[in-house]
Design an enzyme around this catalytic site. Structure first.
Site, short mmCIF file in Angstrom:
data_model
loop_
_atom_site.label_atom_id
_atom_site.label_comp_id
_atom_site.label_asym_id
_atom_site.label_seq_id
_atom_site.Cartn_x
_atom_site.Cartn_y
_atom_site.Cartn_z
N LYS A 143 -90.97 5.48 27.83
CA LYS A 143 -90.96 6.62 26.91
C LYS A 143 -91.41 7.88 27.64
O LYS A 143 -90.84 8.95 27.47
CB LYS A 143 -91.89 6.33 25.72
CG LYS A 143 -92.11 7.56 24.84
CD LYS A 143 -92.89 7.25 23.59
CE LYS A 143 -93.15 8.55 22.82
NZ LYS A 143 -93.66 8.32 21.49
N HIS A 289 -50.82 -18.89 29.76
CA HIS A 289 -51.02 -18.23 28.46
C HIS A 289 -51.83 -19.12 27.51
O HIS A 289 -51.46 -19.33 26.36
CB HIS A 289 -49.68 -17.84 27.84
CG HIS A 289 -48.98 -16.79 28.64
ND1 HIS A 289 -49.34 -15.45 28.59
CD2 HIS A 289 -47.99 -16.87 29.54
CE1 HIS A 289 -48.58 -14.77 29.42
NE2 HIS A 289 -47.75 -15.61 30.02
#
Ligand SMILES: NC(=O)c1ncn([C@@H]2O[C@H](COP(=O)(O)O)[C@@H](O)[C@H]2O)c1NC=O
Length: 528
Positions: A143, A289
């Site tokens: 912070k 696929h």
């Protein structure tokens, strides 16, 4: 303002680390650069054992570390020193009045909560490994990044040592370190919250916790997604969903050779592994696929590969191959003859890699573990679906528990053939029909919107000769006799399917009429 002018010199550092990797070198480098070190219990012990001066936190606070380490740094003299915004005169003044020295650098790493859970420790032991003071310092320093640099990983110590020689970290770097720090504590808290949700929160009979947490780290960006206009990236999970050990699997497979994996390579490789690991014998699955164009078992992987490839050589061109055993040199030499996108295996025997890597582009992956994710998550618009992963079931997938629905019971050997077809069919996208012979798929009908077309496709791909006498599996029941009749018309020896249709009677009658043996499994394996 330039980045240079935002540098903040490092004069005082707070160091409190569980993982002591690289600690002595860091402390020595900081000390030699004139930095004052303040540290907790055993971290301070290590630093002074290395012959370096260090102030213990308790000397600073005038309060002893207590309650078995539950309280060490949770003190205003520590947190005011981290949180004072040194850009503000008022904060500087208050520090002076309170007799608090500010910190310019905070180096903290946390108690090993995830590792403790993974070790099978008792709930009390896990709870004890929830770090409280560490995250508070990390969050405070992050912070207050305009005034403080924060480091949470030994991997950053080299950066600290060069920054300290160079007038400190600039603001851009302190912001980046703060972002890393918040990510670190967020992932930590997600792991704690997920564990509490699964261990302590009341779970109803659905067995699914109210809260699910996982954090994902970008492993790499991919060239593109399913199509070139879709940007894509690969992420790995640091906290797992559903309780399996995080990490590992395909996402963290080691790439031994070849071009970078693409998005479609990953999805096909995932499907290939799902297919190959269903069988206890050496098995090879070839996927295109996301559907198999060949699955086979054999005495060894080379034989399994020949049989899998023979199913549909046309489609196997450019396929993805998964193996459930180490790849032998013989198999590798066979694969090297065929254009193949990816090979994934738990390992490679001597000579196998040399044979495979003769092809420049083939991607060769080592993924030692079988697929083990306990749950599957599927994003949908605005949410996600979660289900227990579809694995083979002790009941419905074991032929010993199947029900003979029509015809003569099969011999043990024939039943094994039918069981192979059933397991292989699980790897085919629904609606799925798979014909098999001699432990190899010979015809696959995948992804059709009705079961009749899937049956027709499987028969057509097998061809007249291979379809005759083959063993057929259907991932779900036949809603009408028509799909089954396609198979019996092609001369299949036996059929396995879940059963359970309201028209089962008609389907059984059709099987009896054709003189075909049919088993019901009672288990369905849709795969979408
Ligand atoms: N309780 C506290 O005040 C506290 N302050 C720091 N820790 C942790 O204690 C560890 C370091 O302790 P030691 O230096 O004694 O090995 C670090 O992982 C740090 O995150 C704490 N421990 C747990 O919350």
């Amino acid at each position: 303002m330039t980045a240079e002018s935002n540098k903040r010199a490092i004069r005082r550092a707070l160091v409190s680390v569980y993982d002591k990797t690289g600690l002595e070198d860091l402390a020595r480098g900081l000390h030699e650069a004139g930095v004052e070190l303040v540290s907790t219990g055993s971290t301070a012990g290590r630093i002074s054992a290395a012959g370096l001066p260090v102030t213990k936190v308790e000397e600073l606070t005038g309060f002893p570390e207590c309650l078995d380490g539950r309280v060490k740094t949770l003190h205003p003299k520590v947190h005011a020193g981290i949180l004072a915004d040194l850009r503000l005169d008022s904060h500087r003044q208050q520090l002076g009045e309170l007799g608090v020295e500010p910190f310019d650098l905070v180096v903290v790493n946390l108690y090993p909560f995830r590792e403790t859970v993974a070790s099978g420790a008792t709930p009390d032991e896990c709870v004890e490994q929830i770090d409280i003071g560490g995250p508070s310092m990390v969050r405070a320093a992050a912070k207050n990044h305009p005034s403080v640099a924060v480091v949470t990983s030994p991997a950053r110590y080299a950066d600290v040592l060069s920054a300290v020689q160079d007038g400190g970290f600039d603001l851009t770097t302190r912001k980046r370190l703060a972002a890393e720090a918040f990510r670190h504590t967020a992932a930590y808290d997600v792991a704690v919250a997920s564990w509490f949700a699964s261990e302590y929160a009341p779970v109803d009979e659905s067995r699914f916790p109210d809260f699910l947490g996982a954090t994902w780290d970008r492993a790499r960006t991919l060239r593109y997604g399913e199509n070139p206009h879709q940007p894509a990236a690969l992420y790995t999970s640091t906290a797992s969903i559903g309780g399996s050990a995080a990490g590992g699997g395909l996402a963290e497979a080691e790439q031994l050779h070849g071009k970078e994996m693409s998005y479609n390579n990953y999805t096909d490789t995932d499907a290939a592994r799902r297919a190959a690991y269903d069988h206890s014998e050496p098995c090879v699955a070839i996927i295109k696929h996301a559907n198999p164009c060949g699955i086979a078992v054999g005495a060894d992987v080379a034989e399994a590969h020949r049989k899998a490839h023979a199913c549909d050589p046309l489609s196997a061109f450019g396929g993805v191959i998964a193996v459930n055993r180490p790849v032998s040199r013989e198999m590798a030499e066979q694969v090297a003859e065929i254009f193949t996108e990816v090979v994934v295996a738990p390992d490679y025997e001597e000579g196998a890699l040399e044979a495979l890597t003769k092809k420049k582009n083939i991607r060769v992956l080592r993924a030692p573990e079988a697929p083990a994710a306990p749950v599957e998550v599927k994003p949908i618009d605005g949410g996600a679906l979660l289900q227990v992963a579809d694995r083979l079931q002790a009941e419905g997938d074991d032929p010993a528990n199947w029900t003979l629905a029509s015809g003569e019971a099969l011999s043990e050997a024939e039943l094994a053939q039918l069981a192979f077809a059933w397991k292989a069919c699980r790897a085919v996208k629904s609606n799925a029909i798979l014909l098999a012979k001699d432990g190899a798929s010979v015809g696959v009908g995948m992804g059709q919107v009705n079961r009749v077309d899937s049956a027709k496709l499987a028969v057509e791909r097998a061809g007249v000769e291979r379809a005759a006498g083959s063993f057929a599996a259907s991932d779900a029941f036949f809603p009408f006799p028509d799909g089954l009749e396609i198979l019996t018309g092609a001369g299949v020896r036996a059929v396995v399917q879940p059963g359970g249709s309201v028209r089962d009677e008609q389907v059984v009658e059709a099987a009896n009429k054709a003189g075909v043996t049919m088993y019901f499994t009672g288990t369905r394996h849709f795969f979408h």
